[in-house]
Motif scaffolding. Structure first.
Motif, mmCIF file in Angstrom:
data_model
loop_
_atom_site.group_PDB
_atom_site.id
_atom_site.type_symbol
_atom_site.label_atom_id
_atom_site.label_comp_id
_atom_site.label_asym_id
_atom_site.label_seq_id
_atom_site.Cartn_x
_atom_site.Cartn_y
_atom_site.Cartn_z
ATOM 1 N N GLU A 247 0.861 -1.185 0.000
ATOM 2 C CA GLU A 247 0.000 0.000 0.000
ATOM 3 C C GLU A 247 0.894 1.230 0.000
ATOM 4 O O GLU A 247 1.815 1.331 0.815
ATOM 5 C CB GLU A 247 -0.898 0.008 1.239
ATOM 6 N N LEU A 248 0.605 2.155 -0.884
ATOM 7 C CA LEU A 248 1.442 3.343 -1.026
ATOM 8 C C LEU A 248 1.349 4.235 0.209
ATOM 9 O O LEU A 248 0.252 4.556 0.679
ATOM 10 C CB LEU A 248 1.010 4.135 -2.258
ATOM 11 N N LEU A 249 2.521 4.648 0.702
ATOM 12 C CA LEU A 249 2.582 5.617 1.789
ATOM 13 C C LEU A 249 2.853 7.020 1.257
ATOM 14 O O LEU A 249 2.193 7.992 1.642
ATOM 15 C CB LEU A 249 3.679 5.243 2.787
ATOM 16 N N ILE A 250 3.858 7.115 0.360
ATOM 17 C CA ILE A 250 4.252 8.419 -0.143
ATOM 18 C C ILE A 250 4.959 8.249 -1.477
ATOM 19 O O ILE A 250 5.623 7.232 -1.712
ATOM 20 C CB ILE A 250 5.155 9.170 0.876
ATOM 21 N N ASP B 178 8.638 -21.465 -9.925
ATOM 22 C CA ASP B 178 7.484 -20.563 -9.986
ATOM 23 C C ASP B 178 6.843 -20.377 -8.609
ATOM 24 O O ASP B 178 5.929 -19.559 -8.462
ATOM 25 C CB ASP B 178 6.420 -21.107 -10.951
ATOM 26 N N SER B 179 7.298 -21.126 -7.632
ATOM 27 C CA SER B 179 6.743 -21.005 -6.279
ATOM 28 C C SER B 179 7.027 -19.611 -5.727
ATOM 29 O O SER B 179 8.184 -19.218 -5.571
ATOM 30 C CB SER B 179 7.350 -22.072 -5.353
ATOM 31 N N ALA B 180 5.974 -18.880 -5.458
ATOM 32 C CA ALA B 180 6.093 -17.483 -5.025
ATOM 33 C C ALA B 180 4.691 -16.982 -4.699
ATOM 34 O O ALA B 180 3.715 -17.709 -4.839
ATOM 35 C CB ALA B 180 6.712 -16.624 -6.124
ATOM 36 N N THR B 181 4.611 -15.734 -4.288
ATOM 37 C CA THR B 181 3.310 -15.061 -4.144
ATOM 38 C C THR B 181 3.082 -14.212 -5.384
ATOM 39 O O THR B 181 3.976 -13.478 -5.811
ATOM 40 C CB THR B 181 3.268 -14.188 -2.886
ATOM 41 N N TYR B 182 1.896 -14.348 -5.958
ATOM 42 C CA TYR B 182 1.551 -13.602 -7.166
ATOM 43 C C TYR B 182 0.526 -12.535 -6.814
ATOM 44 O O TYR B 182 -0.538 -12.832 -6.252
ATOM 45 C CB TYR B 182 1.016 -14.554 -8.245
ATOM 46 N N LEU B 183 0.864 -11.301 -7.143
ATOM 47 C CA LEU B 183 0.020 -10.153 -6.828
ATOM 48 C C LEU B 183 -0.567 -9.578 -8.108
ATOM 49 O O LEU B 183 0.185 -9.247 -9.029
ATOM 50 C CB LEU B 183 0.845 -9.057 -6.133
ATOM 51 N N CYS B 184 -1.879 -9.455 -8.173
ATOM 52 C CA CYS B 184 -2.446 -8.699 -9.277
ATOM 53 C C CYS B 184 -2.410 -7.227 -8.887
ATOM 54 O O CYS B 184 -2.384 -6.881 -7.692
ATOM 55 C CB CYS B 184 -3.861 -9.154 -9.608
ATOM 56 N N ALA B 185 -2.379 -6.360 -9.889
ATOM 57 C CA ALA B 185 -2.280 -4.929 -9.615
ATOM 58 C C ALA B 185 -2.917 -4.165 -10.765
ATOM 59 O O ALA B 185 -2.931 -4.635 -11.905
ATOM 60 C CB ALA B 185 -0.819 -4.524 -9.440
ATOM 61 N N MET B 186 -3.411 -2.965 -10.449
ATOM 62 C CA MET B 186 -4.128 -2.202 -11.465
ATOM 63 C C MET B 186 -3.885 -0.714 -11.306
ATOM 64 O O MET B 186 -3.668 -0.228 -10.182
ATOM 65 C CB MET B 186 -5.639 -2.453 -11.319
ATOM 66 N N ALA C 45 -0.443 6.921 -14.656
ATOM 67 C CA ALA C 45 -0.804 6.925 -13.239
ATOM 68 C C ALA C 45 0.278 6.237 -12.421
ATOM 69 O O ALA C 45 0.848 5.233 -12.841
ATOM 70 C CB ALA C 45 -2.139 6.221 -13.036
ATOM 71 N N SER C 46 0.555 6.787 -11.259
ATOM 72 C CA SER C 46 1.596 6.211 -10.419
ATOM 73 C C SER C 46 1.042 5.384 -9.277
ATOM 74 O O SER C 46 1.784 4.641 -8.652
ATOM 75 C CB SER C 46 2.473 7.324 -9.862
ATOM 76 N N LYS C 47 -0.242 5.546 -8.972
ATOM 77 C CA LYS C 47 -0.787 4.837 -7.832
ATOM 78 C C LYS C 47 -1.275 3.462 -8.261
ATOM 79 O O LYS C 47 -2.278 3.327 -8.961
ATOM 80 C CB LYS C 47 -1.926 5.613 -7.191
ATOM 81 N N ILE C 48 -0.547 2.438 -7.836
ATOM 82 C CA ILE C 48 -0.907 1.057 -8.140
ATOM 83 C C ILE C 48 -1.766 0.532 -7.005
ATOM 84 O O ILE C 48 -1.433 0.693 -5.828
ATOM 85 C CB ILE C 48 0.345 0.183 -8.287
ATOM 86 N N ILE C 49 -2.857 -0.116 -7.357
ATOM 87 C CA ILE C 49 -3.682 -0.801 -6.371
ATOM 88 C C ILE C 49 -3.407 -2.293 -6.505
ATOM 89 O O ILE C 49 -3.629 -2.878 -7.570
ATOM 90 C CB ILE C 49 -5.184 -0.519 -6.576
ATOM 91 N N PHE C 50 -2.908 -2.876 -5.414
ATOM 92 C CA PHE C 50 -2.530 -4.283 -5.429
ATOM 93 C C PHE C 50 -3.620 -5.149 -4.813
ATOM 94 O O PHE C 50 -4.325 -4.732 -3.889
ATOM 95 C CB PHE C 50 -1.254 -4.502 -4.604
#
Lengths: 115, 112
Positions: A44-47, B83-91, B97-102
């Motif tokens: 989650e973005l802080l800054i 390939d064992s890992a945690t996979y995160l989707c993001a948008m 845009a710089s704000k990624i929602i994971f």
């Protein structure tokens, strides 16, 4: 090419103590981000910094968290005083922001444990 | 309700199996969809990046976006223990845009 460097990698402190994390972004990257990642959650973005300017700090708890990016390169994130709920991984990321390409590169994170 | 929902797993499959990872989202403004891979005690790394609806293939990985259903998928063919890992989707809402929602991430384990 070196990636995003963070230190320390691990930090254990007692509650109410101060703590600081340091980030060195990829050379040439003008945008720097600090994220918080709780266990089992996504970052989650802080800054976010564009060069020296903090352009998005809306999610930063300003009563106890502070950040700076002097000279638009390295950055420091500070917590004072730390609380038990601050235990998490603090990730730094950087990118070279230009139209159509904003890929963020993440560092390995600092894992903070507050006792 | 979170903007992005992802089944946390853990998901365990035998080596060579096809893996399907999924996310749903609620914000119709999302235009760009990403999958990140995060190994233990490492930061996330970008795996796939797609725009709008459709499929994108890269080696053993295929990303699929269905904007009408607000549903995205990542398929891994011929899965390997590495390939064992945690996979995160993001948008994100736009390319600049710089704000990624994971998403919260799905922990995947490939059994040899």
């Amino acid at each position: 090419e070196a990636g995003v460097v963070q230190s320390p990698r691990y930090k254990i402190i007692e509650k109410k103590q101060p703590v600081a994390f340091w980030c060195n972004p990829i050379s040439g990257h003008n945008t720097l981000y600090w994220y918080l990642q709780n266990l089992g959650q996504g970052p989650e973005l802080l800054i976010r910094y564009e060069n020296e300017e903090a352009v998005d700090d809306s999610q930063l708890p300003k009563d106890r968290f502070s950040a700076e990016r002097l000279k638009g390169v390295d950055s420091t994130l500070k917590i004072q005083p730390a609380e038990l709920g601050d235990s998490a991984v603090y990730l730094c990321a950087s990118s070279f922001s230009q139209a159509g390409n904003n890929e963020q590169f993440f560092g390995p994170g600092t894992r903070l444990t507050v006792l | 309700q979170k903007e992005v929902e992802q089944d946390p797993g853990p998901l365990s499959v035998p080596e060579g199996a096809i893996v399907s990872l999924n996310c749903t989202y609620s914000n119709s403004a999302f235009q760009y969809f990403m999958w990140y891979r995060q190994y233990s005690r490492k930061g996330p790394e970008l795996l796939m990046y797609t725009y709008s609806s459709g499929n994108k293939e890269d080696g053993r990985f295929t990303a699929q976006v269905d904007k009408s259903s607000k549903y995205i998928s990542l398929f891994i063919r011929d899965s390997q223990p590495s390939d064992s890992a945690t996979y995160l989707c993001a948008m994100i809402t736009s390319s600049s845009a710089s704000k990624i929602i994971f998403g919260s991430g799905t922990r995947l384990s490939i059994r040899p």
